[in-house]
Write an enzyme that holds these catalytic residues in place. Structure first.
Site, PDB file in Angstrom:
ATOM      1  N   HIS A  74      -9.621   1.657   4.270  1.00  0.00           N
ATOM      2  CA  HIS A  74      -8.404   1.824   5.073  1.00  0.00           C
ATOM      3  C   HIS A  74      -8.697   2.806   6.215  1.00  0.00           C
ATOM      4  O   HIS A  74      -9.469   3.739   6.051  1.00  0.00           O
ATOM      5  CB  HIS A  74      -7.266   2.343   4.180  1.00  0.00           C
ATOM      6  CG  HIS A  74      -5.940   2.288   4.868  1.00  0.00           C
ATOM      7  ND1 HIS A  74      -5.567   3.246   5.793  1.00  0.00           N
ATOM      8  CD2 HIS A  74      -4.933   1.391   4.811  1.00  0.00           C
ATOM      9  CE1 HIS A  74      -4.367   2.924   6.262  1.00  0.00           C
ATOM     10  NE2 HIS A  74      -3.964   1.803   5.693  1.00  0.00           N
ATOM     11  N   GLY A 104       2.095   2.587  10.753  1.00  0.00           N
ATOM     12  CA  GLY A 104       3.099   3.638  10.609  1.00  0.00           C
ATOM     13  C   GLY A 104       3.728   4.075  11.923  1.00  0.00           C
ATOM     14  O   GLY A 104       4.416   5.086  11.991  1.00  0.00           O
ATOM     15  N   LYS A 108       0.219   4.282  -0.415  1.00  0.00           N
ATOM     16  CA  LYS A 108      -0.390   5.516   0.123  1.00  0.00           C
ATOM     17  C   LYS A 108      -0.070   6.695  -0.794  1.00  0.00           C
ATOM     18  O   LYS A 108       0.053   6.508  -1.997  1.00  0.00           O
ATOM     19  CB  LYS A 108       0.066   5.736   1.575  1.00  0.00           C
ATOM     20  CG  LYS A 108      -0.131   4.482   2.420  1.00  0.00           C
ATOM     21  CD  LYS A 108      -0.024   4.719   3.898  1.00  0.00           C
ATOM     22  CE  LYS A 108      -0.263   3.411   4.634  1.00  0.00           C
ATOM     23  NZ  LYS A 108      -0.278   3.563   6.089  1.00  0.00           N
ATOM     24  N   ASN A 148       0.877  -1.169   0.000  1.00  0.00           N
ATOM     25  CA  ASN A 148       0.000   0.000   0.000  1.00  0.00           C
ATOM     26  C   ASN A 148       0.915   1.220   0.000  1.00  0.00           C
ATOM     27  O   ASN A 148       1.450   1.595   1.039  1.00  0.00           O
ATOM     28  CB  ASN A 148      -0.892  -0.029   1.250  1.00  0.00           C
ATOM     29  CG  ASN A 148      -1.705   1.240   1.407  1.00  0.00           C
ATOM     30  OD1 ASN A 148      -1.778   2.064   0.490  1.00  0.00           O
ATOM     31  ND2 ASN A 148      -2.315   1.404   2.575  1.00  0.00           N
ATOM     32  N   SER A 183       2.922  -1.803  10.498  1.00  0.00           N
ATOM     33  CA  SER A 183       4.359  -1.921  10.788  1.00  0.00           C
ATOM     34  C   SER A 183       4.912  -3.328  10.551  1.00  0.00           C
ATOM     35  O   SER A 183       5.800  -3.775  11.277  1.00  0.00           O
ATOM     36  CB  SER A 183       4.669  -1.440  12.201  1.00  0.00           C
ATOM     37  OG  SER A 183       4.282  -0.079  12.350  1.00  0.00           O
ATOM     38  N   GLU A 191      -7.104   5.196   7.325  1.00  0.00           N
ATOM     39  CA  GLU A 191      -6.835   6.606   6.993  1.00  0.00           C
ATOM     40  C   GLU A 191      -8.029   7.204   6.252  1.00  0.00           C
ATOM     41  O   GLU A 191      -8.352   8.382   6.416  1.00  0.00           O
ATOM     42  CB  GLU A 191      -5.540   6.703   6.169  1.00  0.00           C
ATOM     43  CG  GLU A 191      -4.320   6.463   7.062  1.00  0.00           C
ATOM     44  CD  GLU A 191      -3.137   5.800   6.382  1.00  0.00           C
ATOM     45  OE1 GLU A 191      -3.070   5.782   5.140  1.00  0.00           O
ATOM     46  OE2 GLU A 191      -2.265   5.285   7.115  1.00  0.00           O
ATOM     47  N   GLU A 247      -5.914  -4.368  10.247  1.00  0.00           N
ATOM     48  CA  GLU A 247      -4.898  -3.350  10.490  1.00  0.00           C
ATOM     49  C   GLU A 247      -5.228  -2.574  11.763  1.00  0.00           C
ATOM     50  O   GLU A 247      -6.006  -1.618  11.720  1.00  0.00           O
ATOM     51  CB  GLU A 247      -4.841  -2.376   9.306  1.00  0.00           C
ATOM     52  CG  GLU A 247      -4.502  -3.048   7.987  1.00  0.00           C
ATOM     53  CD  GLU A 247      -3.797  -2.090   7.033  1.00  0.00           C
ATOM     54  OE1 GLU A 247      -2.814  -2.523   6.422  1.00  0.00           O
ATOM     55  OE2 GLU A 247      -4.208  -0.919   6.928  1.00  0.00           O
TER      56      GLU A 247
HETATM   57  P1  PGA Z   1       2.556   0.460   7.680  1.00  0.00           P
HETATM   58  O1  PGA Z   1       1.133   0.699   6.951  1.00  0.00           O
HETATM   59  O2  PGA Z   1       3.099  -0.832   7.166  1.00  0.00           O
HETATM   60  O3  PGA Z   1       3.393   1.642   7.269  1.00  0.00           O
HETATM   61  O4  PGA Z   1       2.283   0.439   9.147  1.00  0.00           O
HETATM   62  C1  PGA Z   1       0.270  -0.371   6.678  1.00  0.00           C
HETATM   63  C2  PGA Z   1      -1.011   0.141   6.086  1.00  0.00           C
HETATM   64  O5  PGA Z   1      -1.509   1.189   6.540  1.00  0.00           O
HETATM   65  O6  PGA Z   1      -1.562  -0.453   5.142  1.00  0.00           O
END
Ligand code: PGA
Length: 255
Positions: A96, A174, A12, A10, A214, A98, A168
């Site tokens: 997601h 993140g 982003k 992903n 992460s 976000e 998630e």
């Molecule tokens: P991350 O993000 O691996 O940077 O924690 C995962 C995601 O939000 O899909």
């Protein structure tokens, strides 16, 4: 295990079209011929054209990060299924955290998008996950179950086999904080129970449930070993070819 592992990047809001092309060239060199593990990259909309060209002849699949459910019309700023399909997009990340948080997407909207993705022959990657406050309040399973049921409302048993679910935990995205393999497995098993209630045990057994938050080469082996963790939805570690390829190799070892 009958389910295949799936490692999806992903990206982003990162990478221009030119940068996407360069990163895919590196990824192709490392894992472009992979057959034992499903692999996909999900760049931004503006990089889909360049990405689809760079993926010609590669086993790495193309995904998008969002889609609107209407076919066309006066929806300023939105992207339709036909627009994604033009570039050979196979997967669409939906719901997601976000998007839930910053763009106020609710289960009801996400559900419309899930159904539109399926109706157009693509596969939704439905993201679910609890915030830290919800986890600390003992609400993790309730939240994740509600998001799974809400996101998959009115999806047929046949279509459900094409759905990918990504667990998630919001507090792990993140942040460098990963759920322990045991914590993740517990939630994955609950998600599979919910899927079994919705679509029957056989179908639930076929659905890939990815972990995201992460995930990186250092913790991937332990997470992927868990019975109900079928891969990863990778943010930060997907932006570098070597770490992304290392995750694919972790899955391949267990496949
Ligand atoms: P991350 O993000 O691996 O940077 O924690 C995962 C995601 O939000 O899909």
């Amino acid at each position: 295990m009958s389910r295949r592992y799936f490692i999806a990047g992903n990206w982003k809001m990162n990478k221009t079209a030119a940068e996407a092309k360069a990163l895919i060239a590196e990824i192709n060199a490392l894992v472009g011929a992979e057959t034992a593990v499903d692999v996909a990259v999900c760049p931004t909309f503006t990089a889909l054209d360049a990405a689809s060209q760079a993926l010609k002849g590669s086993n790495v699949k193309l995904g998008a990060q969002n889609m609107y459910f209407e076919k066309s019309g006066a929806f300023t700023g939105e992207i339709s299924a036909d627009m994604l399909k033009e570039f050979g997009t196979e997967y669409v990340i939906l719901g997601h955290s976000e998007r839930r948080e910053y763009f106020k997407e609710c289960d009801c909207l996400i559900n419309k998008k899930v159904k539109a993705v399926l109706a157009n022959g693509m596969k939704p990657i439905l993201c679910v996950g609890e915030t830290l406050e919800q986890r600390e309040g003992g609400k993790t399973i309730d939240v994740v179950s509600e998001q799974t049921v809400g996101g998959l409302k009115d999806v047929s048993k046949e279509d459900a086999e094409k759905v990918v679910v990504a667990y998630e935990p919001v507090w792990a995205i993140g942040t460098g904080k990963t759920a322990t393999p045991e914590m993740a497995q517990e939630v994955h098993a609950e998600i599979r129970k919910v899927l079994a209630k919705l679509f029957g045990a056989d179908t639930a057994e076929k659905i890939q449930i990815l972990y995201g938050g992460s995930m990186k080469p250092e913790n991937a082996d332990a997470l992927l070993k868990e019975k109900d963790i079928d891969g990863g939805l990778i943010g930060g570690a997907a932006l570098k070819a070597d770490s992304f390829a290392a995750l694919v190799k972790s899955a391949k070892k267990l496949a």
